[in-house]
Design a protein around this motif. Structure first.
Motif, short mmCIF file in Angstrom:
data_model
loop_
_atom_site.label_atom_id
_atom_site.label_comp_id
_atom_site.label_asym_id
_atom_site.label_seq_id
_atom_site.Cartn_x
_atom_site.Cartn_y
_atom_site.Cartn_z
N ILE A 147 -2.34 -2.32 8.95
CA ILE A 147 -2.26 -0.85 8.87
C ILE A 147 -1.45 -0.29 10.05
O ILE A 147 -1.56 0.86 10.45
CB ILE A 147 -3.69 -0.25 8.73
N ARG A 150 0.67 -5.11 1.33
CA ARG A 150 1.63 -4.00 1.21
C ARG A 150 2.78 -4.21 2.18
O ARG A 150 2.55 -4.58 3.33
CB ARG A 150 0.94 -2.67 1.54
N ARG A 154 5.61 0.75 7.27
CA ARG A 154 4.15 0.60 7.43
C ARG A 154 3.80 -0.31 8.61
O ARG A 154 2.77 -0.16 9.25
CB ARG A 154 3.56 0.05 6.12
N ARG A 156 -7.47 11.15 12.01
CA ARG A 156 -7.98 11.26 10.65
C ARG A 156 -9.14 12.26 10.48
O ARG A 156 -9.41 12.71 9.37
CB ARG A 156 -8.43 9.88 10.15
N ASP A 183 -11.51 3.27 -0.17
CA ASP A 183 -10.37 2.42 0.21
C ASP A 183 -9.84 1.82 -1.09
O ASP A 183 -10.62 1.35 -1.93
CB ASP A 183 -10.82 1.31 1.16
N SER A 184 -8.54 1.85 -1.24
CA SER A 184 -7.97 1.45 -2.54
C SER A 184 -8.25 -0.01 -2.88
O SER A 184 -8.26 -0.38 -4.04
CB SER A 184 -6.46 1.71 -2.54
N HIS A 185 -8.49 -0.84 -1.86
CA HIS A 185 -8.75 -2.26 -2.15
C HIS A 185 -10.21 -2.58 -2.42
O HIS A 185 -10.60 -3.76 -2.45
CB HIS A 185 -8.17 -3.14 -1.04
N HIS A 198 -10.59 -0.24 10.55
CA HIS A 198 -9.17 0.14 10.55
C HIS A 198 -8.68 0.51 11.94
O HIS A 198 -7.67 0.02 12.41
CB HIS A 198 -8.94 1.33 9.61
N GLN A 203 -14.67 3.14 5.03
CA GLN A 203 -14.17 2.57 6.29
C GLN A 203 -13.86 3.73 7.22
O GLN A 203 -13.82 4.88 6.78
CB GLN A 203 -12.99 1.62 6.02
N ALA A 256 -11.26 4.98 8.71
CA ALA A 256 -10.09 5.85 8.59
C ALA A 256 -10.26 6.90 7.48
O ALA A 256 -9.69 7.98 7.54
CB ALA A 256 -8.84 5.02 8.34
N THR A 257 -11.04 6.57 6.46
CA THR A 257 -11.30 7.54 5.40
C THR A 257 -12.73 8.07 5.50
O THR A 257 -13.05 9.11 4.93
CB THR A 257 -11.15 6.90 4.01
N SER A 280 -2.50 3.68 -0.92
CA SER A 280 -3.81 3.93 -0.32
C SER A 280 -4.61 5.04 -1.01
O SER A 280 -4.06 5.88 -1.71
CB SER A 280 -3.57 4.30 1.14
N SER A 281 -5.91 5.03 -0.73
CA SER A 281 -6.79 6.07 -1.28
C SER A 281 -6.91 7.26 -0.33
O SER A 281 -7.64 8.19 -0.61
CB SER A 281 -8.19 5.49 -1.49
N ARG A 282 -6.18 7.22 0.80
CA ARG A 282 -6.40 8.26 1.82
C ARG A 282 -6.21 9.65 1.24
O ARG A 282 -5.11 10.03 0.81
CB ARG A 282 -5.49 8.02 3.04
C1 MIC Z 1 -4.41 0.87 3.38
O1 MIC Z 1 -4.36 -0.34 3.18
O2 MIC Z 1 -3.42 1.62 3.21
C2 MIC Z 1 -5.71 1.49 3.80
C3 MIC Z 1 -5.54 1.94 5.18
O3 MIC Z 1 -6.73 0.55 3.78
C4 MIC Z 1 -6.01 2.63 2.86
C5 MIC Z 1 -7.04 3.56 3.30
C6 MIC Z 1 -6.59 4.52 4.34
O4 MIC Z 1 -5.52 5.10 4.25
O5 MIC Z 1 -7.38 4.76 5.23
C7 MIC Z 1 -6.32 2.25 1.43
O6 MIC Z 1 -5.78 1.27 0.96
O7 MIC Z 1 -7.01 3.00 0.71
#
Ligand code: MIC
Ligand code: SF4
Length: 645
Positions: free
Chosen positions: A363, A381, A386, A496, A119-121, A65, A35, A37-38, A536-538
């Motif tokens: 987000i 979340r 946030r 980012r 992305d973590s999801h 995002h 996505q 953002a990453t 998140s996976s960021r």
């Molecule tokens: C989130 O829900 O925190 C995000 C934004 O989708 C992140 C990815 C990010 O930080 O860009 C995620 O869940 O990995």
């Protein structure tokens, strides 16, 4: 074999490898998703690998995002991503198409394949029986280059479901129940594999709500079978050719490390209270709490069925005058279908605000609640801050609870409201989403990559010195999320693709003095409690620390994706041998660790001396040989470049 083992076995990079929980394995990746953002960082990293085209079966770059475009930064990022997609053969999904996970289910997910996403999801696609895993951008870059993905073979837990959900209870309550029972760290290094005779009562979007929030449990992934419901979903999306039946082995009986039984008919509406997705109670226990805002949408709950349910309830009702109801449909397909069948008008007439199909408020991109406000969200979340408002209280619930509460102006158990409508999902979904497909390879070679002024080259990282000494710059508690380490939101998200600029916001929300302090003291250590880096996976949350000089994080434990990101950027993740030692360390203490590389080589415990307290303790690590080599190289990028692996 169970379904997880079947998929992993057929994707093993080294076919002779045995699947032993807790040991590192490497699998080949069929599909990737990113996505915006990453994605920018992931593609900057991919460019640094100097490869002419992607080596996956299919890769998609989504923009979902950062679609606010408050300045030139984000549109420049989108243009960069589009040009990268064209150059390397990636499918591009422009802003407005919808949220990556919803779009991937509708358009690209294939049962039995592997999907790695920045992305973590990403594990949402487990609803389609994919082995779908979230990872940092560097792992995606490496998968795009055709390299296997390394991870710890998880324990496979069988979730056996029976019966069906009662009216007003929905898939969100199933996953909230698991969060209530097992907490945000209950799923670390596990995969939940869903079976049982109740499974046929959940369709793919309902399964997706569940697999989506497996992320909040800390799971590596969740997997549903590929059955008749999967076939029906793919048929409705005109993709039945992608279907094949995949269920756990029957003959030899699949084995699992544990079994959890859930009777769907015993569940009731649940809600996660501030500020953690596992702070779950029954809705009736907090009924009557006044609310200021309700947000319906996100990759968890914005399917056609979810929005139709909400619209049907709002057809004969109005949003309470003290409440702002905001709806963000998951995809253009969903939005266009509710426009076509007239239900969008019910939403508009009820007083709801309709946003474009994107992550939006989830987000922190707009729709921050008022000061001290209460916001009810169908998202996944609710970490403090946030939403964009520091002192807001965010609750997570199902669309059923959200819509009835929006009408009443207070948190309401919907079961007393009226008879729950039954939503009929059409046999065929309209195909309105427009992707940009790359041209043929000859034209692609001529394609140029377009960079805006905010897109800065990746900082070069050097390996850690053999002896590290310096201050503890921050001492943190348990469950520190990547939102705490590096927040998102409208102000910070546009940065980012600019590591030096975004680094200025490290720990900005929880410790605004952090960056100033590290610059004056030159600290190198971060201290934390359990589950450091959840959420998140960021990978930005790792690279900024390395960029600012942090070399070592000492924690009681680490979240899976973030631990991998730390290693990918050459940071040492160490844990206490005795977790009481956490108590004797303080911010400002000067620590020293000597002889790092030889100690790692010998796999013995690292000794850290605390020069202020005049004591020494032992720290442990659980690094594989490959991870040690990555740290010695100063990160994964250097490791791949040096070793040509
Ligand atoms: C989130 O829900 O925190 C995000 C934004 O989708 C992140 C990815 C990010 O930080 O860009 C995620 O869940 O990995
Ligand atoms: Fe987007 Fe929210 Fe889903 Fe993350 S959790 S992908 S921000 S909708």
């Amino acid at each position: 074999m169970n379904t997880t083992e079947k998929i992993i076995k057929s994707h093993l990079a080294d076919k002779s490898q045995r699947l032993v929980a807790g040991q590192e394995i490497a699998i080949n990746i069929d599909q990737t998703l990113t996505q915006d953002a990453t994605g920018t960082l992931a593609y900057l990293e991919f460019e640094a690998l100097n490869i002419d085209r992607i080596r996956t079966k299919l890769s998609v770059s989504y923009v979902d995002h950062n679609t606010l475009q408050t300045g030139f930064e984000s549109p420049d990022d989108h243009r960069y991503l589009k040009s990268i997609a064209e150059k390397y053969g990636i499918i591009f999904s422009p802003a407005g198409n919808g949220i990556c996970h919803q779009l991937h289910l509708e358009n690209f997910g294939v049962p039995g394949q592997t999907l790695l996403g920045s992305d973590s999801h990403t594990q949402t696609a487990g609803a389609l029986c994919m082995l779908a895993i979230g990872a940092g951008g560097l792992d995606i870059a490496s998968a795009l280059a055709g390299k296997p993905f390394y991870f710890i073979m998880p324990e496979v837990v069988n979730i056996v479901i029976s019966e069906k959900l009662n009216p007003w209870v929905s898939a969100k309550d199933v996953i909230l129940e698991l969060l209530r029972k097992y907490s945000v760290k209950g799923g670390v290094n596990k995969i939940f594999e869903w079976t049982g005779n109740g499974i046929k009562n959940l369709d793919v979007p309902e399964r997706a709500t569940i697999s989506n929030m497996g992320t909040e449990l800390g799971l590596t992934s969740s997997i549903f079978p590929s059955d008749e419901r999967t076939k029906k979903f793919l048929q409705s999306q005109n993709r039945v050719k992608s279907w094949k039946k995949i269920v756990p082995g029957e003959g030899e009986k699949a084995k699992y490390s544990d079994i959890i039984e859930i009777n769907l008919s015993k569940l009731e509406p649940l809600i996660a209270c501030p500020h953690s997705p596992d702070n779950v109670v029954k809705v009736r226990e907090i009924e009557g709490t006044k609310i200021d805002q309700v947000c319906i949408g996100s990759c968890t709950n914005s399917s056609y069925r979810d929005l139709m349910f909400v619209a049907t309830i709002l057809k004969d009702n109005k949003v309470h005058p003290d409440v702002e109801l905001v709806i963000s449909p998951g995809s253009k397909q969903v939005l266009s279908m509710i426009a076509e069948n007239g239900m969008l008008k019910c939403l508009l007439d009820s007083g709801a605000r309709i946003l474009e199909s994107a992550c939006g408020p989830c987000i922190g991109m707009g729709q921050a609640p008022p000061s001290g406000g209460v916001s009810l969200r169908t998202f996944n979340r609710n970490f403090s801050g946030r939403s964009g408002t520091k002192d807001a209280s965010v609750y997570l619930c199902s669309p059923e609870v959200a819509v009835v509460s929006a009408i009443n102006g207070k948190i309401t158990d919907p079961r007393k409201f009226s008879k729950a409508p039954i939503i009929k999902v059409p046999e065929k979904f309209s195909n309105v989403t427009k992707f940009i497909y790359p041209s043929n390879i000859k034209d692609r070679r001529k394609a140029e990559i377009v960079r805006g002024p905010n897109i800065k080259p990746l900082p070069e990282l050097k390996p850690l010195p053999d002896e590290i000494s310096g201050q503890i710059t921050i001492k943190l508690g348990d469950n520190i999320s990547t939102d705490d380490i590096l927040p998102a939101g409208a102000k910070i998200l546009p940065l980012r693709s600019n590591v030096p600029a975004i680094a200025e916001y490290t720990f900005y929300r929880i410790d605004p003095e952090f960056v100033k302090r590290i610059k004056t003291t030159g600290g190198v250590f971060v201290l934390s409690g359990e589950n450091y880096g959840q959420g998140s996976s960021r990978e930005h949350a790792a690279i900024v620390l390395r960029y600012l000089g942090i070399g070592v994080i000492i924690a009681k434990s680490f979240a899976r994706i973030h631990r991998a990101n730390l290693i990918n950027f050459g940071i040492l993740p160490l844990t206490f041998k005795n977790s009481d030692d956490y108590k004797v360390f303080d911010i400002g203490d000067v620590l020293r660790i000597e002889n790092i590389y030889e100690t790692l080589k010998q796999s013995s415990a690292l000794k850290v001396s605390n020069e202020d307290k005049n004591l020494a303790i032992k720290l442990q690590y659980s690094l594989t040989q490959r991870e040690k080599e990555i740290i010695s190289a100063g990160g994964l990028l250097n490791y791949i470049k040096e070793s040509k692996r």
